[in-house]
Scaffold this motif. Structure first.
Motif, mmCIF file in Angstrom:
data_model
loop_
_atom_site.group_PDB
_atom_site.id
_atom_site.type_symbol
_atom_site.label_atom_id
_atom_site.label_comp_id
_atom_site.label_asym_id
_atom_site.label_seq_id
_atom_site.Cartn_x
_atom_site.Cartn_y
_atom_site.Cartn_z
ATOM 1 N N SER A 52 140.839 38.212 -5.688
ATOM 2 C CA SER A 52 139.458 38.040 -6.148
ATOM 3 C C SER A 52 139.551 37.372 -7.213
ATOM 4 N N HIS A 53 140.747 37.054 -8.001
ATOM 5 C CA HIS A 53 140.459 36.373 -9.461
ATOM 6 C C HIS A 53 141.945 35.489 -9.439
ATOM 7 N N THR A 69 141.096 42.276 -7.260
ATOM 8 C CA THR A 69 141.836 42.787 -6.218
ATOM 9 C C THR A 69 142.784 42.005 -6.002
ATOM 10 N N LYS A 111 145.849 46.459 -0.073
ATOM 11 C CA LYS A 111 145.307 45.776 -1.295
ATOM 12 C C LYS A 111 145.518 47.092 -2.168
#
Length: 167
Positions: A52-53, A69, A111
């Protein structure tokens, strides 16, 4: 219809619209600079990935907790630490916020989700520590770190169960 066939072959699009998959190393290098850091070695060795980042800083401006995530095989065990920038001149440059960050492991989805709540606006450091699960004497080591600039205090949420129970 010779020209038709040529066109088909030349501008071949890959079936998925995702951007070209870089290897984890080149992706890390692109976004975070040096991949010779111990963090990267740990992260890569465990087969993890940024989802995610991807960059190393995050601007967080909503009241919702920040969710980060990672792709992670089920064998990865992780924990998270949130620190706030200390007062200028204080001996502690960063102060740990107790229970500021928690980890939701989603082994079936491969995850790991890191959730952070911020007591007030300011500069924070959010770190993911990871290790291979079930290996005796193996310590959690820093795998990924973000600098987070927070605009608002976030609402504290009750951590949801990792996988909702069927009703």
């Amino acid at each position: 219809g010779k020209s038709e066939n040529q066109e088909k072959g030349s501008g071949r699009k890959s079936p998925s619209p995702t951007k070209r998959r870089l290897s984890l190393g080149s992706n890390w290098e692109l976004l975070r600079g040096n991949q010779k850091t111990p963090e990267f070695k740990k992260f890569a060795q465990l087969g993890m990935g940024l989802v995610s980042h991807e960059g190393n800083s995050i601007l967080h401006s909503t009241e919702q907790p920040l969710t980060v995530t990672f792709r992670a095989p089920p064998r990865v065990d992780a924990n998270a630490v949130l620190e706030k920038e200390g007062v200028k001149g204080a001996k502690e440059a960063w102060v740990v916020i107790k229970d500021g960050a928690l980890i939701k492991q989603r082994p079936l989805a491969q995850k790991i989700v890191m959730v952070a709540t911020f007591p007030k606006s300011g500069k924070y450091r959010l770190s993911l520590y990871c290790k291979e699960a079930g290996v005796a004497g193996c310590e959690h080591e820093l795998g990924c770190r973000y600098l987070v600039r927070v605009a608002n205090k976030t609402l504290t949420v009750e951590p949801a169960p990792t996988d909702p129970a069927p009703r």
